[in-house]
Structure formats: structure tokens, C-alpha cells
Scaffold this motif. Sequence first.
Motif, mmCIF file in Angstrom:
data_model
loop_
_atom_site.group_PDB
_atom_site.id
_atom_site.type_symbol
_atom_site.label_atom_id
_atom_site.label_comp_id
_atom_site.label_asym_id
_atom_site.label_seq_id
_atom_site.Cartn_x
_atom_site.Cartn_y
_atom_site.Cartn_z
ATOM 1 N N LEU A 83 -44.820 -36.682 -52.157
ATOM 2 C CA LEU A 83 -45.275 -36.563 -53.475
ATOM 3 C C LEU A 83 -44.326 -37.408 -54.188
ATOM 4 N N VAL A 84 -44.636 -38.026 -55.057
ATOM 5 C CA VAL A 84 -43.516 -38.867 -56.049
ATOM 6 C C VAL A 84 -43.998 -38.869 -57.363
ATOM 7 N N ASP A 85 -43.109 -38.632 -58.328
ATOM 8 C CA ASP A 85 -43.502 -38.577 -59.613
ATOM 9 C C ASP A 85 -42.959 -39.972 -60.112
ATOM 10 N N LEU A 86 -43.944 -40.595 -61.014
ATOM 11 C CA LEU A 86 -43.537 -41.827 -61.269
ATOM 12 C C LEU A 86 -43.964 -41.949 -63.139
ATOM 13 N N PRO A 87 -43.381 -42.853 -63.825
ATOM 14 C CA PRO A 87 -43.458 -43.113 -65.245
ATOM 15 C C PRO A 87 -44.898 -43.640 -65.535
ATOM 16 N N LEU A 88 -45.576 -43.235 -66.482
ATOM 17 C CA LEU A 88 -46.949 -43.493 -66.874
ATOM 18 C C LEU A 88 -46.886 -44.979 -67.333
ATOM 19 N N GLY A 89 -48.025 -45.727 -67.326
ATOM 20 C CA GLY A 89 -47.856 -47.268 -67.635
ATOM 21 C C GLY A 89 -47.756 -47.160 -69.254
ATOM 22 N N ALA A 90 -47.740 -48.520 -69.633
ATOM 23 C CA ALA A 90 -47.570 -48.860 -71.145
ATOM 24 C C ALA A 90 -48.968 -48.334 -71.874
ATOM 25 N N ASN A 91 -50.033 -48.006 -71.093
ATOM 26 C CA ASN A 91 -51.258 -47.874 -71.619
ATOM 27 C C ASN A 91 -51.224 -46.287 -71.452
ATOM 28 N N GLY A 92 -50.440 -45.639 -71.262
ATOM 29 C CA GLY A 92 -50.226 -43.911 -70.993
ATOM 30 C C GLY A 92 -50.784 -43.406 -69.682
ATOM 31 N N LYS A 93 -51.384 -44.421 -68.900
ATOM 32 C CA LYS A 93 -52.210 -43.728 -67.667
ATOM 33 C C LYS A 93 -51.265 -44.032 -66.534
ATOM 34 N N PRO A 94 -51.430 -43.464 -65.346
ATOM 35 C CA PRO A 94 -50.835 -43.547 -64.188
ATOM 36 C C PRO A 94 -50.956 -44.975 -63.615
ATOM 37 N N VAL A 95 -49.430 -45.529 -63.185
ATOM 38 C CA VAL A 95 -49.451 -46.754 -62.702
ATOM 39 C C VAL A 95 -50.361 -46.863 -61.581
ATOM 40 N N VAL B 216 -35.695 -36.706 -52.110
ATOM 41 C CA VAL B 216 -34.443 -35.757 -52.723
ATOM 42 C C VAL B 216 -34.584 -35.750 -54.193
ATOM 43 N N ALA B 217 -35.289 -36.468 -55.082
ATOM 44 C CA ALA B 217 -35.607 -36.377 -56.388
ATOM 45 C C ALA B 217 -37.055 -36.712 -56.516
ATOM 46 N N PRO B 218 -37.666 -36.249 -57.608
ATOM 47 C CA PRO B 218 -39.102 -36.727 -57.886
ATOM 48 C C PRO B 218 -39.498 -38.132 -57.856
ATOM 49 N N ASP B 219 -38.638 -38.927 -58.255
ATOM 50 C CA ASP B 219 -38.772 -40.342 -58.361
ATOM 51 C C ASP B 219 -38.031 -41.123 -57.312
ATOM 52 N N ALA B 220 -37.593 -40.512 -56.050
ATOM 53 C CA ALA B 220 -36.718 -41.220 -55.238
ATOM 54 C C ALA B 220 -37.454 -42.277 -54.500
ATOM 55 N N GLN B 221 -38.271 -42.913 -55.018
ATOM 56 C CA GLN B 221 -38.857 -43.814 -54.513
ATOM 57 C C GLN B 221 -38.758 -45.398 -55.323
ATOM 58 N N LEU B 222 -38.140 -46.341 -54.733
ATOM 59 C CA LEU B 222 -37.379 -47.565 -55.312
ATOM 60 C C LEU B 222 -38.255 -48.555 -54.922
ATOM 61 N N PRO B 223 -38.887 -49.654 -55.805
ATOM 62 C CA PRO B 223 -39.379 -50.865 -55.020
ATOM 63 C C PRO B 223 -38.327 -51.460 -54.118
ATOM 64 N N TRP B 224 -38.832 -51.979 -52.788
ATOM 65 C CA TRP B 224 -37.994 -52.652 -52.009
ATOM 66 C C TRP B 224 -37.605 -53.948 -52.519
ATOM 67 N N ASP B 225 -36.268 -54.503 -52.381
ATOM 68 C CA ASP B 225 -36.101 -55.876 -52.387
ATOM 69 C C ASP B 225 -34.802 -56.008 -51.526
ATOM 70 N N PRO B 226 -34.561 -57.286 -51.258
ATOM 71 C CA PRO B 226 -33.437 -57.498 -50.186
ATOM 72 C C PRO B 226 -32.188 -57.046 -50.874
ATOM 73 N N ALA B 227 -31.954 -57.156 -51.999
ATOM 74 C CA ALA B 227 -30.771 -57.083 -52.496
ATOM 75 C C ALA B 227 -30.334 -55.594 -52.657
ATOM 76 N N PRO C 8 -29.549 -39.023 -61.784
ATOM 77 C CA PRO C 8 -29.059 -38.925 -60.686
ATOM 78 C C PRO C 8 -29.874 -37.557 -59.890
ATOM 79 N N PRO C 9 -30.088 -37.274 -58.858
ATOM 80 C CA PRO C 9 -30.451 -36.277 -58.028
ATOM 81 C C PRO C 9 -29.742 -34.912 -58.370
#
Length: 293
Positions: free
Chosen positions: A101-113, A144-155, A290-291
Amino acid sequence: MRKLLPAIAIALAGLSGGIPAVSAMQAPAAAPPPSPYSYADVADLATAAPMAIHARIASATALKPERAPGVAAGSSRFYVEADVVGLIRGKGPLAARISYLVDLPLGANGKPVKLKKKQPVLLFARPVAAGAAGSTSTNSIRLVAPDAQLPWDPATEARLRAILTELVKPGAAPAISGFANGFHVPGTLPGEGETQLFFDTATGEPMSLTILTSADGSRRWAAAFGEIVDGSAAVPARDTLAWYRLACGLPRQLPLAKLAGTPPEDRRKAASDYGIVLGALGDCTRTRKPPAG
């Protein structure tokens, strides 16, 4: 003159063969974009999570509010299934497909991303035992935190791996848990002095700061993780584990009550010296919370 033309042609051919590096010169490759997350952002998660996973989203379902108790205002909770690309940190075995389960901010339109299929992500998590509350199967994990999913990128992955490498080194700087005590003593010459401040850590290992003031008013400081107090130690470089522990873990103000028994002027000097350290470390820049714990 006509007989010289072939020789001139050969000479020119030789010259043209000698400068391919110039004619074939290409613009240097563009540097890869930096991570959108600060060192502290990634270190917060890396130090809290026993598992760090590179995965690709297989499916994501936004849960209705009644099925997402405790979700923060302005966020939506998702049930996600993801395919594991690699286990960056943690002990296996790990299922090829995991759920969480992950919690993510709503989109600019107020709906789930919208979470796209095969979107690469970095997950910071703990394993969930089969049958535990919130577990759907043996392949479940808990962030470990509700939003502890980050978009992956090499850096971001490179930054994560560098932090994890420091974490497993012998004598790695531990988290600071509080201020223990300290003192300031004047030197033999007017203006000279030394401040020593001692801090508690999560591992029980001591951590200390030493600030030396010369007669001309110049100050130098050092941090020591361990029993040995070394005033000549190098100042931790920014975006290293030791820097993170100090910049993000030291209290913003020195608890002067714990310097009781020392003259007021010495306490004021200790507080001033401590301010020099905080200023030299700079801000602990974060773009996310932070968590907890």
C-alpha cells in the motif's frame, strides 16, 4: 608543374588522414540529470528501511476512502502490485511480484494520480509475515512511510547505493539521539578557548564536537564518532553519512541547562561555538517528510 600534382595530392591525402580526430570531433555527451531528491531525502529512507527494492509497477488500484483509514488529506491510497527488478538492500528470498500500500498526493485535478504499468520505482520497506495484519500473501511488503515509493532514476539509485555503502562500513556514523553534556574552557591567551560537546547516539557510541578558538578569534572544529576525541579530525564533507548525521540530527539550539555548573560566560561561549558548527554544516535540505520513528 603537372608532374608535381600527384605528389601534392598524396601529401594532401596524408594530411587529411592525419586529422580525423578534428573532423570527427563530437560534442561531449550531456551529463545525466541529477536526482530530484536531496541526500537527506534518500538517507532518511535508506537508514529506516531494511529493504530497498527496484521494481516496476504491474497494477495499481486507488482505494475508496472508506478502505483507506488514516490517509492524509490531499492524498490517495493505492494497492499496488509490482515486479521486482532487483533487491538493492535486504535479505532474500523475495517473490518476483510483490504487493504493498502506498499513499500519494492527489493530482492537480484533485483526483488520484495515474500509476502507469511498468513505471520503475524505488521502494523502502519491511517484509510482512504471512497472515500478519494488512498482509494479503507471503509476497507483501510494508513501506517504512506511507509514501516511501520514489520514482526510479539512475541518479537516485546511485545516491542510494552510495549511502548504503557508507552504512555498512565499520564505524559508520550512528544517528544522534540527544545532547549529553559539555563545557568551555578559556585558553592561556586572551581570546583563546576550547569547547567540547558530547552527544548520545542510537548505538550507544559517543559522538563529540570540539571547537577551538585562537587568540585572533579564528575558530576550527571537528566531529568525532567514537571514544577518541580528535580535535584535528577533518570536517565531514557535505552529502556524506557523517554530514547527514550532524546536519540533520543535531539539535538546533544547545540545551544550556545541561551545562549547569559552568560560568554563564563560558556557557554563552559554548553556545556561540555550537552556532559556528551548525552554520558550517548548512541546512539539512529535505523535499519530503522523513519517516516517523
